[in-house]
Design an enzyme around this catalytic site. Sequence first.
Site, PDB file in Angstrom:
ATOM      1  CG  ASP A  93      37.996   5.282   5.075  1.00 46.84           C
ATOM      2  OD1 ASP A  93      36.899   5.836   5.264  1.00 46.84           O
ATOM      3  OD2 ASP A  93      38.705   5.475   4.060  1.00 46.84           O
ATOM      4  CG  HIS A 225      33.490   9.241   2.963  1.00 49.48           C
ATOM      5  ND1 HIS A 225      34.264   8.129   3.134  1.00 49.48           N
ATOM      6  CD2 HIS A 225      32.850   9.442   4.138  1.00 49.48           C
ATOM      7  CE1 HIS A 225      34.091   7.672   4.354  1.00 49.48           C
ATOM      8  NE2 HIS A 225      33.239   8.442   4.993  1.00 49.48           N
ATOM      9  CG  ASP A 270      43.442   7.491   0.332  1.00 50.99           C
ATOM     10  OD1 ASP A 270      44.669   7.702   0.331  1.00 50.99           O
ATOM     11  OD2 ASP A 270      42.969   6.343   0.274  1.00 50.99           O
TER      12      ASP A 270
HETATM   13  P1  13P Z   1      39.271  10.692  -2.073  1.00 54.10           P
HETATM   14  O1  13P Z   1      39.373   9.532  -2.998  1.00 54.10           O
HETATM   15  O2  13P Z   1      38.546  11.827  -2.709  1.00 54.10           O
HETATM   16  O3  13P Z   1      40.573  11.106  -1.504  1.00 54.10           O
HETATM   17  O4  13P Z   1      38.342  10.229  -0.828  1.00 54.10           O
HETATM   18  C1  13P Z   1      38.898   9.498   0.241  1.00 54.10           C
HETATM   19  C2  13P Z   1      37.853   8.925   1.133  1.00 54.10           C
HETATM   20  O5  13P Z   1      36.699   9.237   1.083  1.00 54.10           O
HETATM   21  C3  13P Z   1      38.321   7.943   2.121  1.00 54.10           C
HETATM   22  O6  13P Z   1      37.266   7.368   2.809  1.00 54.10           O
HETATM   23  O1  G3H Z   2      37.608   5.778   0.360  1.00 51.64           O
HETATM   24  C1  G3H Z   2      38.489   4.935   0.284  1.00 51.64           C
HETATM   25  C2  G3H Z   2      39.878   5.251   0.627  1.00 51.64           C
HETATM   26  O2  G3H Z   2      40.461   6.090  -0.323  1.00 51.64           O
HETATM   27  C3  G3H Z   2      40.656   3.985   0.862  1.00 51.64           C
HETATM   28  O3  G3H Z   2      40.970   3.375  -0.322  1.00 51.64           O
HETATM   29  O4  G3H Z   2      40.225   1.015  -0.046  1.00 51.64           O
HETATM   30  O5  G3H Z   2      42.004   1.653  -1.738  1.00 51.64           O
HETATM   31  O6  G3H Z   2      42.499   1.658   0.724  1.00 51.64           O
HETATM   32  P1  G3H Z   2      41.453   1.826  -0.362  1.00 51.64           P
HETATM   33 ZN    ZN Z   3      35.437   7.248   1.648  1.00 57.90          ZN
END
Ligand code: 13P
Ligand code: G3H
Ligand code: ZN
Length: 323
Positions: A93, A225, A270
């Site tokens: 990601d 996202h 997430d």
């Molecule tokens: P949220 O913060 O809305 O859950 O988005 C997660 C995301 O885009 C991870 O790449």
């Molecule tokens: O879009 C990002 C995801 O929510 C991952 O978050 O970089 O804090 O692991 P993180």
């Molecule tokens: Zn994202």
Amino acid sequence: MISYKDLGLVNTKEMFKKAMDGKYAIPAYNFNNMEQLQAIIQACVETKSPVILQVSKGARNYANQTMLRYMAQGAVEMAKELGFNVPIALHLDHGDSFELAKSCIETGFSSVMIDGSHLSYEENIALTKKVVEFAHKYDVTVEGELGVLAGIEDEVSADHSSYTNPDDVEDFVKKTNVDSLAISIGTSHGAYKFKVKPGESVPPLRFDILDEIEKRIPGFPIVLHGASSVPQQLIEEINANGGKMENAVGVPEDQLRKAATSAVCKINIDSDGRLAMTAAVRKVLKEKAEEFDPRKYLGPARDSLKQLYIHKIKNVLGSAGKA
Ligand code: 13P
Ligand code: G3H
Ligand code: ZN
């Protein structure tokens, strides 16, 4: 070189084709620890949904990349043990460099995102193309991004969003040969997505831009996202048990449901999982101040997370029964 194929994982090609034809979206859930991964697998097996397991750069730093890969391999085996071999992709990601994407491809990831959305258009094309050329040698799929999402997370931050320009998408896809495209139509990362006063509704997603993008690249898989909905009941539970989350709001689920029936084939969630876990942990620790066995609060957190994922799969993404 560790091939994802030897780990029982799949890339996103077939998943997205079916999602496009069937008018649903594949859940892309982030994980950093065992309980999150168990909840994802239990929810997906129970609902017979395909799934994309997402690992961010921050997750790799937190949990160790080798540990995460073995965990994903364990997830494949766990799904079989639970009785249903759901298709599972392991996805990087927000990869921010060729080296990071290459390292993931070489250590068992079946899909990578290269996020060049903060670069100039030409630099984004050059970086994405380089990753695609390397990834495709190993049958690994690549997600690119055009347009900038607002929101702040550990590894992803931008003060201002800029919507994806539909005029760019055809050229970008053609020049990079990318397999899917993340776009910006009003979603944003984190739990504080919109500045709205209590009672005010959040600005709707820009379906007009999505429609225009679909016209320019028909049948091409689109990714959303920042698609957490920030359930207010979880926020209330967190705040009632010692938390302090004010003005947290997300994308309404009915808008995501609508997006899932379009060319949007992957929806990233997430923050909602973080909220579900935090609410459950806070509740146990507040109600049972004497408790100190992590299983006694991480267990309920895992159960709550599983229920959240089941709800998303059935009522938002529409991917139940599609494995
Ligand atoms: P949220 O913060 O809305 O859950 O988005 C997660 C995301 O885009 C991870 O790449
Ligand atoms: O879009 C990002 C995801 O929510 C991952 O978050 O970089 O804090 O692991 P993180
Ligand atoms: Zn994202």
